[in-house]
Design a protein around this motif. Structure first.
Motif, PDB file in Angstrom:
ATOM      1  N   ALA A  72       0.801  -0.984  -0.066  1.00  0.00           N
ATOM      2  CA  ALA A  72      -0.252  -0.288  -0.201  1.00  0.00           C
ATOM      3  C   ALA A  72       0.872   1.210   0.081  1.00  0.00           C
ATOM      4  O   ALA A  72       2.522   1.404   0.850  1.00  0.00           O
ATOM      5  CB  ALA A  72      -1.071   0.237   1.313  1.00  0.00           C
ATOM      6  N   PRO A  73       0.234   2.363  -0.861  1.00  0.00           N
ATOM      7  CA  PRO A  73       1.128   3.382  -0.614  1.00  0.00           C
ATOM      8  C   PRO A  73       1.660   4.200   0.844  1.00  0.00           C
ATOM      9  O   PRO A  73       0.587   4.066   1.440  1.00  0.00           O
ATOM     10  CB  PRO A  73       0.492   4.234  -1.567  1.00  0.00           C
ATOM     11  N   VAL A  74       2.293   4.892   1.305  1.00  0.00           N
ATOM     12  CA  VAL A  74       2.931   5.169   1.852  1.00  0.00           C
ATOM     13  C   VAL A  74       3.337   6.746   1.985  1.00  0.00           C
ATOM     14  O   VAL A  74       4.395   6.950   1.280  1.00  0.00           O
ATOM     15  CB  VAL A  74       4.130   4.722   3.231  1.00  0.00           C
ATOM     16  N   ILE A  75       1.761   7.719   2.090  1.00  0.00           N
ATOM     17  CA  ILE A  75       2.377   9.677   1.551  1.00  0.00           C
ATOM     18  C   ILE A  75       2.884  10.106   2.903  1.00  0.00           C
ATOM     19  O   ILE A  75       2.471   9.560   3.572  1.00  0.00           O
ATOM     20  CB  ILE A  75       1.569  10.137   1.001  1.00  0.00           C
ATOM     21  N   GLN A  76       4.279  10.896   2.534  1.00  0.00           N
ATOM     22  CA  GLN A  76       4.774  11.449   3.772  1.00  0.00           C
ATOM     23  C   GLN A  76       3.878  12.918   3.653  1.00  0.00           C
ATOM     24  O   GLN A  76       4.712  13.289   2.291  1.00  0.00           O
ATOM     25  CB  GLN A  76       5.580  11.489   3.563  1.00  0.00           C
ATOM     26  N   LEU A  77       3.163  14.213   4.424  1.00  0.00           N
ATOM     27  CA  LEU A  77       3.373  15.000   4.519  1.00  0.00           C
ATOM     28  C   LEU A  77       3.183  16.187   6.015  1.00  0.00           C
ATOM     29  O   LEU A  77       3.436  15.319   6.392  1.00  0.00           O
ATOM     30  CB  LEU A  77       2.255  15.428   4.047  1.00  0.00           C
ATOM     31  N   ILE A  78       4.237  17.039   5.641  1.00  0.00           N
ATOM     32  CA  ILE A  78       4.276  18.661   7.012  1.00  0.00           C
ATOM     33  C   ILE A  78       3.646  19.556   6.587  1.00  0.00           C
ATOM     34  O   ILE A  78       2.542  19.856   5.617  1.00  0.00           O
ATOM     35  CB  ILE A  78       5.653  18.599   6.994  1.00  0.00           C
ATOM     36  N   ALA A  79       2.518  19.362   7.631  1.00  0.00           N
ATOM     37  CA  ALA A  79       1.214  20.503   8.164  1.00  0.00           C
ATOM     38  C   ALA A  79       2.392  21.749   8.389  1.00  0.00           C
ATOM     39  O   ALA A  79       3.048  21.578   9.293  1.00  0.00           O
ATOM     40  CB  ALA A  79       0.363  19.624   8.916  1.00  0.00           C
ATOM     41  N   GLY A  80       2.294  22.595   7.394  1.00  0.00           N
ATOM     42  CA  GLY A  80       2.621  23.957   8.091  1.00  0.00           C
ATOM     43  C   GLY A  80       2.887  25.041   7.042  1.00  0.00           C
ATOM     44  O   GLY A  80       1.718  25.041   6.065  1.00  0.00           O
ATOM     45  N   GLN A  81       3.875  26.126   6.953  1.00  0.00           N
ATOM     46  CA  GLN A  81       3.102  27.192   6.688  1.00  0.00           C
ATOM     47  C   GLN A  81       4.310  27.184   5.547  1.00  0.00           C
ATOM     48  O   GLN A  81       4.351  28.334   5.121  1.00  0.00           O
ATOM     49  CB  GLN A  81       2.431  28.484   6.802  1.00  0.00           C
ATOM     50  N   GLY A  82       5.411  26.859   5.555  1.00  0.00           N
ATOM     51  CA  GLY A  82       6.468  26.378   5.113  1.00  0.00           C
ATOM     52  C   GLY A  82       6.652  26.064   3.191  1.00  0.00           C
ATOM     53  O   GLY A  82       5.293  25.873   3.875  1.00  0.00           O
ATOM     54  N   GLU A  83       7.687  26.296   2.319  1.00  0.00           N
ATOM     55  CA  GLU A  83       7.526  25.737   1.257  1.00  0.00           C
ATOM     56  C   GLU A  83       7.709  24.037   1.117  1.00  0.00           C
ATOM     57  O   GLU A  83       8.062  23.531   2.281  1.00  0.00           O
ATOM     58  CB  GLU A  83       9.057  26.057   1.114  1.00  0.00           C
ATOM     59  N   ASP A  84       6.788  23.483   0.446  1.00  0.00           N
ATOM     60  CA  ASP A  84       5.966  22.431   0.273  1.00  0.00           C
ATOM     61  C   ASP A  84       5.921  21.529   1.900  1.00  0.00           C
ATOM     62  O   ASP A  84       6.245  20.390   2.066  1.00  0.00           O
ATOM     63  CB  ASP A  84       7.622  21.324   0.261  1.00  0.00           C
ATOM     64  N   GLU A  85       4.936  22.689   2.148  1.00  0.00           N
ATOM     65  CA  GLU A  85       4.326  22.162   3.246  1.00  0.00           C
ATOM     66  C   GLU A  85       2.715  22.373   3.411  1.00  0.00           C
ATOM     67  O   GLU A  85       2.540  22.859   2.541  1.00  0.00           O
ATOM     68  CB  GLU A  85       4.708  22.789   4.537  1.00  0.00           C
ATOM     69  N   ILE A  86       1.930  21.377   3.881  1.00  0.00           N
ATOM     70  CA  ILE A  86       0.633  21.875   3.781  1.00  0.00           C
ATOM     71  C   ILE A  86      -0.277  23.127   5.061  1.00  0.00           C
ATOM     72  O   ILE A  86       0.194  22.573   6.064  1.00  0.00           O
ATOM     73  CB  ILE A  86      -0.311  20.728   3.612  1.00  0.00           C
ATOM     74  N   ASP A  87      -1.276  23.413   4.707  1.00  0.00           N
ATOM     75  CA  ASP A  87      -1.622  24.672   5.247  1.00  0.00           C
ATOM     76  C   ASP A  87      -2.692  24.120   6.294  1.00  0.00           C
ATOM     77  O   ASP A  87      -2.615  22.978   5.682  1.00  0.00           O
ATOM     78  CB  ASP A  87      -2.448  26.299   4.431  1.00  0.00           C
ATOM     79  N   ILE A  88      -2.715  24.168   8.005  1.00  0.00           N
ATOM     80  CA  ILE A  88      -3.167  23.238   8.339  1.00  0.00           C
ATOM     81  C   ILE A  88      -4.740  23.612   7.646  1.00  0.00           C
ATOM     82  O   ILE A  88      -5.934  22.714   7.801  1.00  0.00           O
ATOM     83  CB  ILE A  88      -3.597  24.301   9.576  1.00  0.00           C
ATOM     84  N   ARG A  89      -5.147  25.029   7.217  1.00  0.00           N
ATOM     85  CA  ARG A  89      -6.550  25.114   6.743  1.00  0.00           C
ATOM     86  C   ARG A  89      -6.577  24.198   5.270  1.00  0.00           C
ATOM     87  O   ARG A  89      -8.312  24.653   5.264  1.00  0.00           O
ATOM     88  CB  ARG A  89      -6.555  26.732   5.649  1.00  0.00           C
ATOM     89  N   LYS A  90      -6.084  23.697   4.884  1.00  0.00           N
ATOM     90  CA  LYS A  90      -6.002  23.113   3.759  1.00  0.00           C
ATOM     91  C   LYS A  90      -5.696  21.007   3.825  1.00  0.00           C
ATOM     92  O   LYS A  90      -5.592  20.700   2.922  1.00  0.00           O
ATOM     93  CB  LYS A  90      -4.428  23.458   2.269  1.00  0.00           C
TER      94      LYS A  90
END
Length: 231
Positions: free
Chosen positions: A158-176
């Motif tokens: 199964a795919p294992v996807i890694q994300l970082i929550a935050g507002q920096g570059e390559d990060e996902i804004d908490i609102r999105k």
């Protein structure tokens, strides 16, 4: 029994709506005036249409219904915005956001936590395993990588996807964050998800129990969403 439960359920929903309104008013004191303006404005337009086009008995109920619907939609957006503003930047904010994911998603907050309060949360759904890190980017990347290796060993392909929550570059804004997770491409069938969850239980069983760091209560945003669903 169902008849006795109905008043209690209605009271609970009213409490949720009241709590959501109180929460929103703290960050947006004019929310009541805005909602009233939207409702009355739409009703006024339909009353005018009824006067000039007629009949009033058709246009007024339609205006009230559409005015209420518009006010409800705007209120929901304001509630969500207020909830995010309260948790943003706090430890555990990503977990609070992820807890609003609906049926079909299995969310496990804080599968890994460091003494520096870097955290990795886990979401399991049709896209596979989604690991969401929050904390200092330089540190949380290493924690995510370590957790990614552990989860890959039991993922069964199964795919294992890694994300970082935050507002920096390559990060996902908490609102999105939740929208981003929900838009990930599906890779698993429901039966495969059930099997994957069983394998992840084995992984969790051999790791020490990690308490969730102090921070926003995960049900804060979930309660706000429930209040809107109750309407």
């Amino acid at each position: 029994m169902a008849k006795n439960d109905a008043p209690a359920e209605k009271t609970s929903r009213l409490k949720q709506i009241r709590s959501a309104y109180t929460l929103t008013k703290k960050s947006d004191p004019k929310v009541g005036l805005v909602l009233a303006g939207i409702f009355l404005g739409i009703v006024a337009v339909f009353v005018a249409a009824g006067i000039f086009v007629g009949p009033l008995l058709v246009w007024i109920p339609l205006g009230v219904a559409l005015g209420f619907l518009a006010a409800t939609i705007i209120f929901g957006r304001k509630v969500e915005k207020a909830a995010y503003s309260q948790i943003e930047g706090q430890t555990g904010a990503a977990a609070s956001a992820l807890q609003t994911l609906r049926r079909g998603w299995n969310v496990t907050p804080a599968v890994a936590v460091t003494k520096n309060a870097d955290i990795v949360h886990r979401v399991v759904g049709r896209p596979g395993i989604v690991l969401v890190g929050e904390g200092a980017p330089s540190r949380v990347k290493n924690l995510l990588a370590a957790e990614g290796k552990k989860h890959t060993r039991v993922a069964g392909g199964a795919p294992v996807i890694q994300l970082i929550a935050g507002q920096g570059e390559d990060e996902i804004d908490i609102r999105k964050l939740t929208k981003h997770v929900m838009k990930l491409p599906a890779a698993l069938q429901p039966s495969e998800i059930t099997d994957l969850l069983q394998r992840l239980k084995a992984l969790d069983a051999v790791r020490p129990q990690v308490p969730m760091p102090k921070g926003p209560v995960p049900t804060s945003m979930k309660g706000a969403r429930q209040a809107m669903k109750g309407r």
